[in-house]
Structures are given as structure tokens and as C-alpha cells.
Scaffold this motif. Structure first.
Motif, PDB file in Angstrom:
ATOM      1  N   LEU A  74      37.215  43.752  52.308  1.00 47.68           N
ATOM      2  CA  LEU A  74      36.559  45.070  52.343  1.00 47.68           C
ATOM      3  C   LEU A  74      36.253  45.479  50.907  1.00 47.68           C
ATOM      4  O   LEU A  74      37.171  45.741  50.122  1.00 47.68           O
ATOM      5  CB  LEU A  74      37.475  46.109  52.995  1.00 47.68           C
ATOM      6  CG  LEU A  74      37.440  46.236  54.511  1.00 47.68           C
ATOM      7  CD1 LEU A  74      38.325  47.396  54.959  1.00 47.68           C
ATOM      8  CD2 LEU A  74      36.013  46.442  55.026  1.00 47.68           C
ATOM      9  N   ALA A  75      34.974  45.514  50.571  1.00 45.55           N
ATOM     10  CA  ALA A  75      34.549  45.891  49.214  1.00 45.55           C
ATOM     11  C   ALA A  75      33.426  46.913  49.371  1.00 45.55           C
ATOM     12  O   ALA A  75      32.328  46.736  48.848  1.00 45.55           O
ATOM     13  CB  ALA A  75      34.085  44.662  48.449  1.00 45.55           C
ATOM     14  N   THR A  76      33.721  47.957  50.120  1.00 44.89           N
ATOM     15  CA  THR A  76      32.681  48.917  50.520  1.00 44.89           C
ATOM     16  C   THR A  76      32.555  50.097  49.563  1.00 44.89           C
ATOM     17  O   THR A  76      31.810  51.024  49.833  1.00 44.89           O
ATOM     18  CB  THR A  76      32.999  49.449  51.939  1.00 44.89           C
ATOM     19  OG1 THR A  76      34.386  49.817  51.973  1.00 44.89           O
ATOM     20  CG2 THR A  76      32.735  48.405  52.996  1.00 44.89           C
ATOM     21  N   GLY A  77      33.295  50.072  48.453  1.00 43.92           N
ATOM     22  CA  GLY A  77      33.166  51.144  47.462  1.00 43.92           C
ATOM     23  C   GLY A  77      33.822  52.434  47.921  1.00 43.92           C
ATOM     24  O   GLY A  77      34.637  52.445  48.856  1.00 43.92           O
ATOM     25  N   GLU A 117      36.240  49.556  44.312  1.00 39.13           N
ATOM     26  CA  GLU A 117      36.527  50.995  44.284  1.00 39.13           C
ATOM     27  C   GLU A 117      37.225  51.525  45.533  1.00 39.13           C
ATOM     28  O   GLU A 117      37.801  52.615  45.516  1.00 39.13           O
ATOM     29  CB  GLU A 117      35.197  51.737  44.074  1.00 39.13           C
ATOM     30  CG  GLU A 117      35.372  53.130  43.536  1.00 39.13           C
ATOM     31  CD  GLU A 117      34.030  53.765  43.209  1.00 39.13           C
ATOM     32  OE1 GLU A 117      33.144  53.082  42.656  1.00 39.13           O
ATOM     33  OE2 GLU A 117      33.863  54.966  43.498  1.00 39.13           O
ATOM     34  N   ILE A 118      37.207  50.771  46.613  1.00 36.58           N
ATOM     35  CA  ILE A 118      37.887  51.224  47.839  1.00 36.58           C
ATOM     36  C   ILE A 118      39.396  51.339  47.611  1.00 36.58           C
ATOM     37  O   ILE A 118      40.081  52.120  48.272  1.00 36.58           O
ATOM     38  CB  ILE A 118      37.571  50.269  49.028  1.00 36.58           C
ATOM     39  CG1 ILE A 118      38.099  50.868  50.339  1.00 36.58           C
ATOM     40  CG2 ILE A 118      38.131  48.871  48.803  1.00 36.58           C
ATOM     41  CD1 ILE A 118      37.638  50.139  51.594  1.00 36.58           C
ATOM     42  N   ILE A 119      39.901  50.577  46.632  1.00 43.73           N
ATOM     43  CA  ILE A 119      41.350  50.601  46.313  1.00 43.73           C
ATOM     44  C   ILE A 119      41.645  51.864  45.500  1.00 43.73           C
ATOM     45  O   ILE A 119      40.794  52.327  44.727  1.00 43.73           O
ATOM     46  CB  ILE A 119      41.747  49.337  45.505  1.00 43.73           C
ATOM     47  CG1 ILE A 119      41.380  48.073  46.270  1.00 43.73           C
ATOM     48  CG2 ILE A 119      43.225  49.360  45.154  1.00 43.73           C
ATOM     49  CD1 ILE A 119      41.535  46.775  45.465  1.00 43.73           C
ATOM     50  N   ASP A 120      42.855  52.403  45.635  1.00 44.18           N
ATOM     51  CA  ASP A 120      43.243  53.615  44.905  1.00 44.18           C
ATOM     52  C   ASP A 120      43.533  53.308  43.435  1.00 44.18           C
ATOM     53  O   ASP A 120      44.660  53.411  42.971  1.00 44.18           O
ATOM     54  CB  ASP A 120      44.476  54.239  45.575  1.00 44.18           C
ATOM     55  CG  ASP A 120      44.932  55.506  44.865  1.00 44.18           C
ATOM     56  OD1 ASP A 120      44.111  56.126  44.180  1.00 44.18           O
ATOM     57  OD2 ASP A 120      46.126  55.863  45.008  1.00 44.18           O
ATOM     58  N   THR A 136      39.423  42.307  40.846  1.00 51.00           N
ATOM     59  CA  THR A 136      40.049  42.309  42.175  1.00 51.00           C
ATOM     60  C   THR A 136      39.278  41.371  43.115  1.00 51.00           C
ATOM     61  O   THR A 136      39.878  40.675  43.943  1.00 51.00           O
ATOM     62  CB  THR A 136      40.121  43.740  42.760  1.00 51.00           C
ATOM     63  OG1 THR A 136      38.833  44.363  42.660  1.00 51.00           O
ATOM     64  CG2 THR A 136      41.137  44.591  42.014  1.00 51.00           C
ATOM     65  N   ALA A 137      37.947  41.327  42.977  1.00 48.70           N
ATOM     66  CA  ALA A 137      37.122  40.434  43.803  1.00 48.70           C
ATOM     67  C   ALA A 137      37.492  38.978  43.525  1.00 48.70           C
ATOM     68  O   ALA A 137      37.635  38.166  44.445  1.00 48.70           O
ATOM     69  CB  ALA A 137      35.640  40.668  43.500  1.00 48.70           C
TER      70      ALA A 137
END
Ligand SMILES: Cc1cc2nc3c(=O)[nH]c(=O)nc-3n(C[C@H](O)[C@H](O)[C@H](O)COP(=O)(O)OP(=O)(O)OC[C@H]3O[C@@H](n4cnc5c(N)ncnc54)[C@H](O)[C@@H]3O)c2cc1C
Length: 395
Positions: free
Chosen positions: A145-148, A365-368, A384-385
Motif C-alpha cells: 500500500l503506497a497510496t500516499g 506517506e501512508i505510514i505515520d 521504505t519502497a
């Protein structure tokens, strides 16, 4: 895109789902269209610029540093340059070159681009085995999940990824704006709206204590203040407490109060007989001069040679400590970055894999996690990717 390209290079069959018309729309508007792709610094300096959860990123940044990101884009044929503050940009000054380099790489590696909206994860026995994209079930041994975040939703980052993560049982730390302009109690900023001040210094103050200091550009807006120093300062303001903060601007940081007083005195003696209100044009940009004249409380019609020493000193203090009280941060849609997101407690920092749902990974950016301006947020996304790609290739 970065994760899929790296995963394909590691021998995996990868696909990218995108619900926007084109890939990398946000990437294409970064750095005012120039894309500040990373920061030319070492891992530890990069981590110092991460505001939220830097420790979580230690492993990802160790595996894939700013130097690795720079080498990657140079290898893809995008020459880079380093500017002030170690900010890295394409030599062409075109963010589009970064986007097309990634697109071409994906094409060359036969990465499938699935144009569609991801609405659901496929989960069975607590494991993620694919996703539903525009009604079609796509099976995979891993889903990233890399949806920003929520910021600039017109680019496609509309926060829909948070709902997908919740479906897998994840906690979403409440989202707010970061790197965003601020609204002020003072309405006079509207009179100087659009004015871009350079070489000012500013302090962010809470309860009499300086929380953050910066030097550089600041812009006045109809509703308050913006520009690079304000965006960076906003990273230190919790949205719900924003009313407790003020910003103090030093319009003349190169001069001490004493030197400034001598300068004002010299200006006044050169302008003998002039109305006070007209006398500040040499000292300040045209839109700001009448505002400062009003704020000083010195009668506009007073001749400069009649201004008292005390009035002059007050004027000097105003120029050194122009204070604006913050009422709130602008909404997250206008923010460069969304603060908050998937709780880092629920993600393995070495692999970016969900601790709750094997087969599900996170990147970007989805990560805190969020950082200051300077290319650090894209670096977080790339590192992270990459970590996710390495972990998945080892499956
Ligand atoms: C104006 C602006 C300027 C910036 N400038 C810089 C800069 O110069 N340097 C820097 O380091 N950072 C900058 N940033 C921040 C940086 O752009 C982001 O941190 C970064 O793009 C995050 O990457 P990401 O891949 O996590 O998410 P995004 O870039 O937001 O990409 C997410 C993608 O997922 C797609 N998507 C979302 N939900 C779904 C769904 N359900 N189904 C299918 N697709 C979906 C979206 O359409 C989007 O294309 C800037 C941000 C903004 C808004």
C-alpha cells in the motif's frame, strides 16, 4: 512506482495500480515543478530531519540512503544537481523528468500498469493475497500500500489507502496538516498578500519559549503567512494546539537593534520634512511600508524630524519583532505532507510488512512518518519502497 521498479529489477513480477489518469501526478508537482528528489546528506542527517518516528526509519534509510536514490536516478539517465541546503534536483529543473524516468523503467521491466481504483484487499486466514482493483480481483504474493496521504487530493492521494489498511485491522493515527501555511489573528497580512520576503529570520513561540527558529523566505497571504520558513515551522505545531503559537519575524536580521536605530535615524535625517507614513519606503518593501507605519502607532502625518527617540526605538523593536498570532493551520488538503497515518507499531521496520496481516506491506506517506522540507519526504518514500521490495523478493 519506485517499489515496483526495484522489485522487478530483483526478478519479481510486479504491477502498479493507479486510479489517477496518469502515474506520479504528485511527484510531477513536487519542488514547485522541479522535484527536490532527495537531500545530499548521510543517513543520520536525514533522520534528524524526520519529525515523526525517525527511529522507525533507521533500517530503511540504512539499506537505501540518499546516495543510493541519487545513484538510481543517475543510472536511469537523469543527471542531478545539489543546491542550497543540500537539496537535490534534476539538472533540467523538471520534475517531469523524474516521473518519466520511472515510467520508462517500469515499461522496460514489463511492469503492468493497472488503471483502476483499489477498493478492497483480498484477505484470507489473516493473510493478504491480493486486491480488488475496479472490480477485478488481482492475486499476488504481496501487496504494497503506497497510496500516499490526504494532501493535494486532486493528484489522486485522497486518503483511500487508510480504509484499505483498516480492513486489515490497522490503526490509523489521526491525520493533520504538516508543512502548511498558517492562519493568523492579525488581518493586516491581507494588505501585504503576495509579498515574498527574503532573508528574514523568524521564531515560532509557545508560552514565551522559542520552539523553532529559521532564516529565509516568508510570504504574506490574505489569511496569514506561508513560504518555506513557515512551512517548516508548521511541522512543530500540533493542529489542536495551534492557537497557542505565535510567530515573531525579524525583518532586519543583519542589523542589531542599535544598528537599526542608526539606520532609521539616517533615513529620517535624509528625508527631513517628509510625512512619517511616506518615510519607510527605503527600509521596507512597498506593500509592507504602510502596514508597519500603521502598526507603529506613530501618526502618519507627523514629520520625520518630529518623531521622538522613544517612538523611533519602538519602530525598531517592531521591525525586529513583528508578531503574528496563529489561529490555525490551513487544512490538510493544502498541506505538503499529511502527518499521521498507519501506526509504525504495527509495521516491521526492516521489511515494511504489516505485523497484523502477512503479505501486506506499506511504503511512503501512508505510514505515520513525516519530515521537514529538503527532499526528505521523497527519500522516506523511496527508502521504505526499497525495503519492501527487498523483503518481498526474499519471499
Ligand atoms: C505541492 C507539493 C510539493 C512537494 N514537494 C516535495 C519535494 O520537493 N520533495 C519532497 O521530498 N517531498 C515533496 N512533497 C511530498 C511528496 O510529494 C510526498 O511525500 C510523496 O509524493 C509521497 O509519495 P507516496 O508514493 O507515498 O504517495 P503519493 O505520491 O501521494 O502517491 C500515491 C499514489 O497512489 C494513488 N492512489 C491512492 N489511492 C489509490 C487507490 N485506492 N487506488 C489506486 N491508486 C491510488 C494516487 O493516485 C497516487 O498516484 C511535496 C508534496 C506536495 C503536495
Amino acid at each position: 512506482m519506485y517499489c515496483a521498479a526495484n522489485a522487478a529489477e530483483m526478478g519479481l513480477k510486479a504491477a502498479v495500480a493507479e486510479h489517477g489518469k496518469t502515474l506520479g501526478r504528485k511527484l510531477g508537482i513536487t519542488g514547485k515543478g522541479r522535484c527536490n528528489v532527495t537531500n545530499n546528506c548521510d543517513r543520520d542527517t536525514a533522520l534528524k530531519n524526520v519529525v515523526r518516528n525517525p527511529r522507525f526509519l533507521y533500517s530503511a534509510l540504512s539499506k537505501h540512503s540518499p546516495a543510493d536514490v541519487m545513484a538510481y536516478f543517475e543510472k536511469l539517465g537523469v543527471p542531478l544537481k545539489t543546491e542550497r541546503g543540500q537539496r537535490v534536483f534534476p539538472v533540467s529543473d523538471r520534475a517531469g523528468d523524474i516521473v518519466s524516468a520511472l515510467e520508462q523503467r517500469l515499461k522496460k521491466l514489463n511492469v503492468e500498469i493497472i488503471k483502476g481504483n483499489c477498493t478492497r484487499l483480498l484477505i484470507e486466514d489473516g493473510k493478504c493475497y491480493g486486491a480488488v482493483i475496479s472490480g477485478r480481483e488481482v492475486r499476488a504474493s504481496a501487496v504494497v500500500l503506497a497510496t500516499g496521504g490526504f494532501s493535494y487530493p486532486a493528484t489522486g492521494s485522497d486518503g483511500s489507502g487508510y480504509a484499505l489498511a483498516k480492513q486489515a485491522g490497522h490503526t490509523v493515527v489521526p491525520c493533520q496538516s504538516s508543512l502548511v501555511p498558517m492562519e493568523t489573528e492579525e488581518r493586516w497580512t491581507a494588505r501585504a498578500a503576495g509579498l515574498d520576503l527574503r532573508n528574514i529570520s523568524m521564531k515560532l513561540i509557545r508560552g514565551g519559549k522559542t520552539v523553532y527558529e529559521d532564516f529565509g523566505e516568508l510570504m504574506f497571504m490574505a489569511y496569514g503567512i506561508g513560504g518555506p520558513t513557515v512551512l517548516s515551522a508548521s511541522a512543530h505545531v500540533p493542529a489542536e494546539e495551534s492557537g497557542e503559537y505565535s510567530v515573531e519575524i525579524d525583518l532586519k536580521p543583519a542589523l542589531s537593534e542599535k544598528q537599526l536605530d542608526s539606520r532609521i535615524l539616517r533615513d529620517f535625517s535624509e528625508r527631513k520634512g517628509m510625512r512619517f507614513a511616506d518615510s519607510l519606503r527605503g527600509l521596507l518593501p512597498a506593500p509592507l511600508a504602510p502596514v508597519i507605519a500603521d502598526l507603529s502607532g506613530i501618526p502618519a502625518e507627523l514629520r520625520v524630524d518630529e518623531v521622538t527617540k522613544e517612538q523611533r526605538r519602538e519602530l525598531g523593536r517592531l521591525l525586529k519583532r513583528l508578531t503574528l498570532h496563529i489561529t490555525r493551520l490551513r487544512p490538510v488538503e493544502e498541506a505538503i505532507i499529511t502527518r499521521g497515518g498507519i501506526s509504525v507499531k504495527e509495521i516491521n521496520p526492516n521489511t515494511m510488512e504489516s505485523k497484523l496481516c502477512p503479505g501486506l506491506y506499506f511504503a511512503g506517506e501512508i505510514i505515520d512518518c513525516d519530515a521537514l522540507t529538503g527532499g526528505f519526504n521523497l527519500q522516506i518514500a523511496f527508502s521504505t519502497a526499497y525495503a519492501a521490495a527487498v523483503a518481498i523478493s526474499g519471499i
